[in-house]
Design an enzyme around this catalytic site. Sequence first.
Site, PDB file in Angstrom:
ATOM      1  N   HIS A 176     -49.973 -15.493 -32.952  1.00  0.00           N
ATOM      2  CA  HIS A 176     -48.805 -14.845 -32.302  1.00  0.00           C
ATOM      3  C   HIS A 176     -47.484 -14.856 -33.561  1.00  0.00           C
ATOM      4  O   HIS A 176     -46.677 -14.429 -33.512  1.00  0.00           O
ATOM      5  CB  HIS A 176     -48.230 -15.588 -31.189  1.00  0.00           C
ATOM      6  CG  HIS A 176     -47.490 -17.058 -31.480  1.00  0.00           C
ATOM      7  ND1 HIS A 176     -48.509 -18.128 -31.810  1.00  0.00           N
ATOM      8  CD2 HIS A 176     -46.185 -17.334 -31.850  1.00  0.00           C
ATOM      9  CE1 HIS A 176     -47.591 -19.286 -31.896  1.00  0.00           C
ATOM     10  NE2 HIS A 176     -46.262 -18.798 -32.205  1.00  0.00           N
ATOM     11  N   ASP A 193     -55.215 -17.484 -29.347  1.00  0.00           N
ATOM     12  CA  ASP A 193     -53.974 -17.656 -30.483  1.00  0.00           C
ATOM     13  C   ASP A 193     -54.688 -18.043 -31.807  1.00  0.00           C
ATOM     14  O   ASP A 193     -53.560 -18.877 -32.403  1.00  0.00           O
ATOM     15  CB  ASP A 193     -52.985 -18.268 -29.649  1.00  0.00           C
ATOM     16  CG  ASP A 193     -51.701 -18.123 -30.482  1.00  0.00           C
ATOM     17  OD1 ASP A 193     -51.220 -17.027 -30.815  1.00  0.00           O
ATOM     18  OD2 ASP A 193     -51.007 -19.214 -30.658  1.00  0.00           O
ATOM     19  N   GLY A 230     -41.603 -22.707 -36.814  1.00  0.00           N
ATOM     20  CA  GLY A 230     -42.563 -22.732 -38.044  1.00  0.00           C
ATOM     21  C   GLY A 230     -43.759 -23.691 -37.957  1.00  0.00           C
ATOM     22  O   GLY A 230     -44.583 -23.690 -38.694  1.00  0.00           O
ATOM     23  N   SER A 254     -46.092 -23.727 -35.506  1.00  0.00           N
ATOM     24  CA  SER A 254     -47.422 -23.031 -34.981  1.00  0.00           C
ATOM     25  C   SER A 254     -48.356 -22.481 -36.171  1.00  0.00           C
ATOM     26  O   SER A 254     -47.857 -21.957 -37.190  1.00  0.00           O
ATOM     27  CB  SER A 254     -46.902 -21.916 -34.053  1.00  0.00           C
ATOM     28  OG  SER A 254     -46.544 -22.147 -32.874  1.00  0.00           O
ATOM     29  N   LEU A 295     -66.261  -6.239 -17.347  1.00  0.00           N
ATOM     30  CA  LEU A 295     -66.675  -5.177 -16.408  1.00  0.00           C
ATOM     31  C   LEU A 295     -65.856  -4.077 -16.027  1.00  0.00           C
ATOM     32  O   LEU A 295     -66.207  -3.194 -15.596  1.00  0.00           O
ATOM     33  CB  LEU A 295     -66.925  -5.968 -15.039  1.00  0.00           C
ATOM     34  CG  LEU A 295     -67.859  -7.207 -15.085  1.00  0.00           C
ATOM     35  CD1 LEU A 295     -68.107  -7.804 -13.569  1.00  0.00           C
ATOM     36  CD2 LEU A 295     -69.422  -6.719 -15.449  1.00  0.00           C
ATOM     37  N   GLY A 296     -64.518  -4.454 -16.094  1.00  0.00           N
ATOM     38  CA  GLY A 296     -63.487  -3.357 -15.926  1.00  0.00           C
ATOM     39  C   GLY A 296     -62.984  -3.339 -14.361  1.00  0.00           C
ATOM     40  O   GLY A 296     -62.632  -2.456 -13.983  1.00  0.00           O
TER      41      GLY A 296
END
Length: 298
Positions: free
Chosen positions: A50, A80, A153, A155, A205-206
């Site tokens: 991110h 992430d 900062g 992360s 699968l959608g």
Amino acid sequence: MFDRIKALSEELAALVQTAGESVVRVGARAHFGASGIVWSADGIIVTADHVIEREDRIEVGLPDGRTVGARLVGRDSSTDLAVLRAEASGLKPARIGGIENLRVGHIVVAVARPGRELQATLGIVSAVGGPWRTLPGGQLDNYLQTDVAMYPGFSGGALVAADGAVVGLNTSALARGVSVAVPGNTLGRVVEALLAHGRVRRAYLGIASQPVRLPDAVRERVGRAMGLIVVSVETGSPADRAGLTVGDVIIAVGDQPVSLPDELLAQLTPDRIGRPLTLRVLRGGQPAEITVIPAERP
């Protein structure tokens, strides 16, 4: 007593300094820097996805004070994590450790480099759990929560155990209001996939689904109390091509019962891509089997 406190203080400072030799600054967004962890001596850096707001003109601030360019190798928003390749060599890789011996209450340190200088906060392990699926659908091999303060900062920085091993990558994006670290075993798995493919391959699968309680008569017949009712099917998706329709209730994937969306997602591992998969469903209250061939998630 004061001598013991001073000794502990010196040991913590030394731990931070040593870990900091493998923590870098990542500049890939406006105004705020972030942190990253040196994965290999030839410039592979792992950081939080991110914080990568731009994919060009990425800069990495090294522990020796130099700033070098870097390019994005791959990213996975569901865990992430992102991997960069910095234009540098001879870096000191972090010593990645497992969390097998971590218990609630153990001391941990968050080590970050949001600017030129090293920063750190002290805390304890708040929770350690089994596999955890993130809201975007990523799988963390373990759930690792701490009470370390996540300043701007932090992360992408390192979570360091008392023995000096990096046991996780700190992120503020996976759980609102909670400090969660991506554990070392997940780091290894995702970094390997990103280096090989630039992405983490996942089957899909959608469909969209939600839990549903089965009627008593159906419950007795199929031996299940809950299932997943299909609420939408993406046109042209694997589910659509297999004939799955809105209103079908999925009760098992192969022989594995499912009653929560996370349980269905857990079955859609990369090895399922392109291979026939049997879904046991209820259609109009009657059991049926549908064979679907999962595709790679776009």
